[in-house]
Design a protein around this motif. Structure first.
Motif, mmCIF file in Angstrom:
data_model
loop_
_atom_site.group_PDB
_atom_site.id
_atom_site.type_symbol
_atom_site.label_atom_id
_atom_site.label_comp_id
_atom_site.label_asym_id
_atom_site.label_seq_id
_atom_site.Cartn_x
_atom_site.Cartn_y
_atom_site.Cartn_z
ATOM 1 N N LEU A 131 32.297 30.564 9.955
ATOM 2 C CA LEU A 131 31.351 31.630 10.301
ATOM 3 C C LEU A 131 29.910 31.247 9.995
ATOM 4 C CD1 LEU A 131 33.395 34.653 8.885
ATOM 5 C CD2 LEU A 131 33.331 33.805 11.244
ATOM 6 N N SER A 132 29.738 30.362 9.031
ATOM 7 C CA SER A 132 28.394 29.896 8.643
ATOM 8 C C SER A 132 28.097 28.588 9.359
ATOM 9 C CB SER A 132 28.332 29.712 7.128
ATOM 10 O OG SER A 132 29.410 28.919 6.677
ATOM 11 N N THR A 133 26.881 28.083 9.168
ATOM 12 C CA THR A 133 26.544 26.784 9.752
ATOM 13 C C THR A 133 25.537 26.056 8.874
ATOM 14 O OG1 THR A 133 25.741 25.642 11.732
ATOM 15 C CG2 THR A 133 24.669 27.723 11.203
ATOM 16 N N HIS A 134 25.654 24.726 8.865
ATOM 17 C CA HIS A 134 24.628 23.862 8.262
ATOM 18 C C HIS A 134 23.738 23.262 9.352
ATOM 19 C CE1 HIS A 134 27.382 23.107 4.511
ATOM 20 N NE2 HIS A 134 26.631 24.173 4.363
ATOM 21 N N GLY A 158 26.281 45.776 5.539
ATOM 22 C CA GLY A 158 27.447 46.081 4.717
ATOM 23 C C GLY A 158 28.275 44.889 4.281
ATOM 24 N N PHE A 159 27.858 43.665 4.677
ATOM 25 C CA PHE A 159 28.665 42.479 4.366
ATOM 26 C C PHE A 159 27.799 41.318 3.878
ATOM 27 C CE2 PHE A 159 31.346 44.985 7.069
ATOM 28 C CZ PHE A 159 32.612 44.805 6.529
ATOM 29 N N HIS A 160 28.435 40.468 3.066
ATOM 30 C CA HIS A 160 27.754 39.314 2.485
ATOM 31 C C HIS A 160 28.031 38.036 3.272
ATOM 32 C CE1 HIS A 160 26.523 41.198 -1.366
ATOM 33 N NE2 HIS A 160 27.617 41.923 -1.197
ATOM 34 N N GLY A 161 27.057 37.119 3.231
ATOM 35 C CA GLY A 161 27.234 35.722 3.606
ATOM 36 C C GLY A 161 26.830 34.878 2.416
ATOM 37 N N ASP A 162 27.418 33.683 2.284
ATOM 38 C CA ASP A 162 27.212 32.869 1.075
ATOM 39 C C ASP A 162 27.353 31.400 1.469
ATOM 40 O OD1 ASP A 162 27.121 31.883 -1.509
ATOM 41 O OD2 ASP A 162 29.028 32.756 -2.137
ATOM 42 N N PHE A 178 28.534 21.901 -1.602
ATOM 43 C CA PHE A 178 28.344 22.406 -0.237
ATOM 44 C C PHE A 178 29.318 23.564 -0.033
ATOM 45 C CE2 PHE A 178 26.797 18.065 0.059
ATOM 46 C CZ PHE A 178 25.700 18.164 0.898
ATOM 47 N N GLU A 179 28.889 24.552 0.773
ATOM 48 C CA GLU A 179 29.710 25.764 0.939
ATOM 49 C C GLU A 179 29.613 26.305 2.351
ATOM 50 O OE1 GLU A 179 30.134 30.112 -1.319
ATOM 51 O OE2 GLU A 179 28.270 28.982 -1.478
ATOM 52 N N HIS A 180 30.773 26.731 2.871
ATOM 53 C CA HIS A 180 30.854 27.431 4.151
ATOM 54 C C HIS A 180 31.697 28.691 4.004
ATOM 55 C CE1 HIS A 180 28.767 25.214 7.194
ATOM 56 N NE2 HIS A 180 29.501 24.132 7.126
ATOM 57 N N ASP A 181 31.427 29.664 4.869
ATOM 58 C CA ASP A 181 32.234 30.878 4.976
ATOM 59 C C ASP A 181 33.181 30.711 6.159
ATOM 60 O OD1 ASP A 181 30.620 31.810 2.937
ATOM 61 O OD2 ASP A 181 29.241 32.809 4.313
ATOM 62 N N LEU A 183 25.072 33.492 9.063
ATOM 63 C CA LEU A 183 24.100 32.751 9.877
ATOM 64 C C LEU A 183 22.681 32.945 9.354
ATOM 65 C CD1 LEU A 183 25.498 33.260 13.494
ATOM 66 C CD2 LEU A 183 25.661 31.220 12.051
ATOM 67 N N LEU A 184 22.388 34.146 8.833
ATOM 68 C CA LEU A 184 21.053 34.357 8.261
ATOM 69 C C LEU A 184 20.863 33.497 7.008
ATOM 70 C CD1 LEU A 184 18.281 35.605 8.191
ATOM 71 C CD2 LEU A 184 19.273 37.686 7.204
ATOM 72 N N VAL A 185 21.929 33.284 6.243
ATOM 73 C CA VAL A 185 21.804 32.377 5.087
ATOM 74 C C VAL A 185 21.471 30.968 5.572
ATOM 75 C CG1 VAL A 185 22.815 31.493 2.972
ATOM 76 C CG2 VAL A 185 23.533 33.708 3.813
ATOM 77 N N GLY A 186 22.168 30.513 6.618
ATOM 78 C CA GLY A 186 21.888 29.184 7.164
ATOM 79 C C GLY A 186 20.452 29.047 7.641
ATOM 80 N N LYS A 187 19.948 30.101 8.287
ATOM 81 C CA LYS A 187 18.558 30.084 8.767
ATOM 82 C C LYS A 187 17.576 30.095 7.593
ATOM 83 C CE LYS A 187 19.643 32.253 13.171
ATOM 84 N NZ LYS A 187 19.748 33.511 13.924
#
Length: 260
Positions: free
Chosen positions: A245-248, A101-105, A231-234, A18-22
């Motif tokens: 888990l992610s959002t556009h 401790g974990f990645h978002g992409d 385009f990419e989502h987790d 979510l921080l990547v989306g923001k």
């Protein structure tokens, strides 16, 4: 290695995603003719650090920046630079965050100014391919079902599906097993189990599926120099329906505000 995630781990991956989306929403209104990708990169890095994260890509295998900024015929892994964006360009911004401790992409391809209908259709189809791939990411299906869903949709519209680059598992490492190709045969590959977290990321070319590496050692370019979208989502594999888990949405809200 392939690691199934606990609910607690899934929640931490969600926070990073979510921080990547923001972060991408923070730069979204600035993606206009005249700005440079280095300027966008600086804003993205500051936003990530201000919000308690670390850029996943910076110094990853020597990559120099926070964003992968891939312009027009660049498919992925473009290095931000000082060249101003031009009206009619498209730019894929791919970003990672490491936090708790974990990645978002997450990746999103932006239109710069007025883009042709031909290119708009490419972007739309790539997003639709992502959605179809996600719909196939359910427990009991196989990894090939995801790739098949993406490939069948993109190729039915006459586009090329990149073979050399794939999605991947995601968690404590930015790239974990399994590889998640954007092409494949139904019913092939490993069985998807609940709790598997993967980054699904169609890379779809306007024409040829072929790619080559640029002399900078990073940027992947279409072999025919035609545009490419990404385009990419987790996603976490669940029974019955995958969970994204992610959002556009943050990005699209920022872009829609700009239009009003």
């Amino acid at each position: 290695m392939i690691y199934l995630k606990t609910e607690e781990e899934i929640e931490l991956i969600r926070q990073s995603s979510l921080l990547v989306g923001k972060t991408l929403a923070e730069v979204a209104p600035l993606v206009k003719p005249g700005i440079t990708t280095l300027e966008l990169d600086k804003i993205a890095e500051e936003f990530i650090r201000d919000n308690g994260g670390v850029p996943s890509f910076k110094n990853y295998n020597g990559f120099p920046n926070t964003l992968c900024a891939s312009l027009n015929e660049a498919v992925v892994h473009g290095i931000p630079n000082n060249k101003p964006l031009k009206d009619g360009d498209i730019i894929s911004l791919d970003c990672g965050v490491f936090m708790n401790g974990f990645h978002g992409d997450v990746a999103y391809t932006f239109e710069v100014g007025d883009v042709s209908d031909e290119i708009k259709n490419l972007l739309r189809t790539t997003k639709e391919s992502l959605e179809l791939g996600i719909a196939a990411a359910i427990a009991g299906n196989r990894i090939g079902d995801i790739g098949y869903a993406i490939q069948a949709h993109a190729e039915s519209r006459g586009y090329g599906v990149v073979r050399e680059l794939v999605g991947h598992g995601l968690g404590r490492e930015l790239h974990e097993g399994p590889e998640v190709p954007n092409y494949g045969k139904r019913g092939s590959g490993m069985i998807l189990k609940e709790g598997l977290v993967i980054a699904i990321e169609p890379m779809i070319n306007l024409k040829s599926k072929g790619v080559r590496q640029d002399k900078d050692g990073w940027t992947i370019i279409t072999s025919d120099n035609k545009p490419s979208a990404h385009f990419e989502h987790d996603v976490v594999v669940r029974k019955g329906k995958a969970e994204v888990l992610s959002t556009h949405e943050y990005i699209e809200e920022a872009l829609n505000k700009q239009l009003k």
